[in-house]
Design a protein around this motif. Structure first.
Motif, PDB file in Angstrom:
ATOM      1  N   ARG B 315      31.437  23.384  23.211  1.00 23.35           N
ATOM      2  CA  ARG B 315      31.697  22.279  24.208  1.00 23.35           C
ATOM      3  C   ARG B 315      31.335  21.035  23.263  1.00 23.35           C
ATOM      4  N   LEU B 318      34.542  20.321  21.401  1.00 26.30           N
ATOM      5  CA  LEU B 318      35.612  19.937  21.928  1.00 26.30           C
ATOM      6  C   LEU B 318      35.433  18.317  22.483  1.00 26.30           C
ATOM      7  N   LYS B 321      36.649  16.777  19.445  1.00 30.71           N
ATOM      8  CA  LYS B 321      38.174  16.647  19.233  1.00 30.71           C
ATOM      9  C   LYS B 321      38.797  15.449  20.375  1.00 30.71           C
ATOM     10  N   LEU B 350      36.721  26.721  23.689  1.00 28.85           N
ATOM     11  CA  LEU B 350      38.007  26.106  22.504  1.00 28.85           C
ATOM     12  C   LEU B 350      39.117  27.063  22.804  1.00 28.85           C
ATOM     13  N   ASP B 354      43.579  23.865  20.604  1.00 25.72           N
ATOM     14  CA  ASP B 354      42.576  22.648  20.081  1.00 25.72           C
ATOM     15  C   ASP B 354      42.331  22.807  18.654  1.00 25.72           C
TER      16      ASP B 354
END
Lengths: 80, 639
Positions: B315, B318, B321, B350, B354
């Motif tokens: 998480r 992410l 990202k 993910l 991604d």
């Protein structure tokens, strides 16, 4: 740690701090006798001892130390 | 040595500091010696070791060494900060910055800035760090003050800061960093403090909020020691004894962390933050080994504490990202087996999409990291490599010292704080383009595949189906254009930096021509990727000087520089401009465009070679030959 161990540690710390291998502290050494051991490096020295040994000096102690021997004595008392 | 809360445990330990330092000092070539000292700086250093390393660096004196950038930093403070200087310099060296530090006289920051005869003016800082205490502000507000009275006091303080920031920038053209106010106050009412506007802790919280907003609007970066002290505990940062003895607001044991936080911001201002998080898979993204344990056997997700810990790590990746950090995978696995987890495991946060570059094979990881950097078209020094395996980490550090490799803790529950505390991705702004960047890099990798399958470069460029939209730099473009101007090191012939305000003023000046370019292609909207500032010579309105021209490295090799010059020539011609002048000032990073101006038809202006190695170029617009490209135009320029 004996007083001599602590003194040896102090010598090592002050040598590192001032990049000066020629310094050897004795119990009678006063700060003003050591070149470049100014007030900033005095605080740094105290901080390094505190970090190294896990002790904590009080404000009154730091102002009252007459010579290295007094710092050694206080350190020994705190380690006991 | 006992661990302190400010311990930087993401850095690897160095087994023999003294031996390494001695070895470094024995190196006679100053460049090689600095390399070695910088390598030592990559490690976890104690309080005294930091001071010793700094002294070794200082002995080299101020010199220009390839691979390192020199920065003159002034620290203006209303507390004692001299003890922080070694740690700041060491942490900057960790990031390739060799910093000369000037510490202003204690509490004299106003006078230093205003007095042209001050030592600060002689020092000519390129960066100014303001480190102030909140004590004066707190002392001026009585405890029964109303919200309005508190706000008035805070506004007065923030206004003063704003003036100092502007003065710092106007006088020195320096980047400014403002430290947040450390909350070293004590509770007055207990829990009820939260309801008293003038309670010291409330006042500081509000002051920090207001000051941060003002800083953002003035393009001043923050050094948030207030937040850091919440992380480590105020007692780790503030030591009353040191305050009474020496007016130190940051205690000596916290110096190395302070230095690292400051260096992160200075590095981020120079575009040196990391860009890409490269992830190992087995025992990093999930518990267990997919090749041995299979899809059902790996530990991930609810129902197991370990599974939740790995999930939390995913998480966090992410989240990174979403703010623009590129994600990549580098794993020793069969590619199909590894990809299947992303496609088929129900607990995976993910997704395969991604990941901008996915490499799972049995090759050496250092080699794979090089491939990832090439495919994403970013430097190896932009990578952070996260791997639970100490052997892989050591191997990568050994062969690719420019890649950041955090010393991941054994307990997966602590992966996230380790990565977060290390501060690799320090930001000084956040724009819509940032949030889209990860997707754009993923599209870049797809473009690379297209390049692989194309017959020729021409074929490839045609296949990209590119189009450009452009226009003057407008209000809505300012944040991104400022970011681009300040972060771009490669496609940047003059490496001039401007704050948002300065750029707004340049764009608003009618005598200037400013341009911004957005490039689209069939894979993605790359956003605003190039900006240009052309200014007339005083007294020669028919001649425009290319003051600044920057382009994101993401769009190198797409002919955008040719289309941009076509556009610039047309825009300038319409105004009756006859010629362009341009300078190429070489730096360590902009060698990639050393041939830019001749390739666009500029002629070299012969001159006595200046000390910075700059070359001067000239283009007669009437002689300019329109450069053919594969980029369509989707908007007309409006003057």
């Amino acid at each position: 740690m004996t007083d001599q161990d602590i003194l040896a540690l102090f010598t090592k710390i002050i040598r590192d701090l001032l990049s000066d291998e020629s310094i050897t502290l004795t119990m009678q050494t006063k700060r003003e006798e050591v070149p470049n051991w100014d007030s900033m490096n005095y605080i740094n020295f105290i901080a390094a001892v505190e970090i190294e040994l896990g002790v904590k000096f009080g404000v009154a102690d730091i102002e009252s130390f007459e010579d290295v021997g007094a710092i050694v004595a206080k350190t020994t008392a705190m380690l006991r | 040595m006992p661990q302190s809360p400010t311990f930087m445990d993401w850095l690897p330990t160095l087994s023999d500091f003294r031996g390494n330092l001695r070895a470094a000092l024995a190196i006679s070539d100053s460049g090689n010696r600095l390399e070695k000292l910088a390598n030592i700086a990559q490690h976890r250093l104690g309080f005294l070791e930091t001071i010793q390393l700094d002294q070794a660096v200082s002995r080299l004196g101020a010199l220009e060494i390839p691979g390192f950038s020199a920065v003159r930093l002034a620290i203006l403070a209303s507390s004692t900060v001299d003890h922080l200087v070694p740690a700041i310099r060491v942490a900057c060296l960790r990031r390739g910055l060799v910093v000369d530090v000037h510490v202003g006289a204690y509490g004299q920051h106003r006078q230093d800035l205003l007095n042209p005869a001050s030592a600060l003016h002689q020092f000519r800082p390129q960066a100014i760090l303001l480190s102030l205490t909140a004590r004066e502000t707190i002392a001026g507000v009585p405890i029964m003050a109303t919200v309005a009275e508190v706000d008035k006091a805070i506004d007065r303080q923030v206004d003063e800061l704003r003036n100092l920031w502007r003065k710092a920038r106007e006088t020195f053209k320096a980047t400014v960093v403002q430290q947040t106010f450390l909350d070293a106050t004590d509770t007055v009412f207990g829990s009820y403090d939260r309801l008293v506007p003038a309670a010291p802790s409330r006042l500081i919280a509000r002051l920090n909020d207001r000051m941060s907003q003002a800083a953002d609007s003035e393009s001043v970066s923050l050094l948030d020691v207030a937040r850091a002290s919440e992380r480590n505990g105020i007692d780790a940062w503030f030591d009353r004894g040191r305050w009474f003895q020496a007016k130190m607001e940051v205690s000596p044991p916290a110096a190395h962390l302070y230095g690292d936080l400051a260096a992160r911001v200075l590095a981020a201002q120079r575009g040196l933050s990391k860009k890409c998080l490269v992830l190992d898979l087995d025992n990093t993204l999930w518990g267990g080994v997919i090749g041995d344990d299979g899809l059902e056997g790996i530990v991930l997700g609810q129902g197991s504490a370990l599974g939740e810990a790995h999930l939390a790590f995913q998480r966090y990746a992410l989240q990174l990202k979403a703010r623009g950090v590129i994600l990549a995978v580098c794993s020793k696995n069969d590619s199909a087996t590894a990809e299947a987890v992303f496609e088929n495991h129900p607990e995976m946060v993910l997704k395969r999409t991604d990941i901008a570059a996915f490499i799972a094979n049995w090759h050496d990881k250092a080699e794979n990291l090089k491939t990832i950097a090439t495919r994403l078209n970013i430097g190896l020094d932009s990578l952070v490599f996260v791997d639970d395996n100490p052997v892989e980490r050591a191997r990568v550090r050994e062969s690719l010292p420019m890649v950041a490799v955090p010393e991941l803790p054994e307990d997966a529950a602590r992966f996230v704080p380790c990565l977060a505390d290390a501060g690799y991705f320090e930001a000084i702004s956040f724009t819509v383009e940032d949030s889209q960047r990860a997707a754009q890099y993923a599209a870049n990798a797809e473009r690379e595949d297209l390049l692989g399958s194309s017959e020729s470069v021409d074929d490839f460029l045609r296949g990209l189906e590119m189009s450009v939209s452009f226009g003057p730099i407008g209000t809505l473009d300012l944040v991104r254009a400022t970011q681009l101007i300040n972060k771009t090191n490669q496609f940047n012939p003059t490496t001039r930096r401007y704050t948002g305000d300065e750029l707004a003023a340049l764009a608003a000046a009618p005598e200037n021509v400013t341009l911004q370019f957005r490039l689209l292609d069939r894979f993605s909207d790359n956003g605003l990727v190039s900006a240009m500032i052309l200014r007339p010579d005083p007294g020669e309105p028919e001649v425009l000087e290319i003051d600044t021209w920057v382009m994101s490295c993401r769009v190198f090799g797409r002919d955008l520089e040719r289309e941009a010059m076509n556009v610039a020539v047309e825009a300038a011609s319409r105004r009756g401009v006859r010629s362009f002048r341009a300078s190429y000032i070489p730096t360590k990073k902009n060698g990639v465009i050393s041939n830019l101006y001749p390739s666009l038809g500029f002629a070299r202006v012969e001159q006595t070679v200046p000390t910075d190695g700059a070359t001067r170029w000239y283009l007669n617009l009437a002689d300019y030959e329109h450069r053919p490209t594969h980029i369509a135009r989707i908007s007309k320029q409006h003057d």
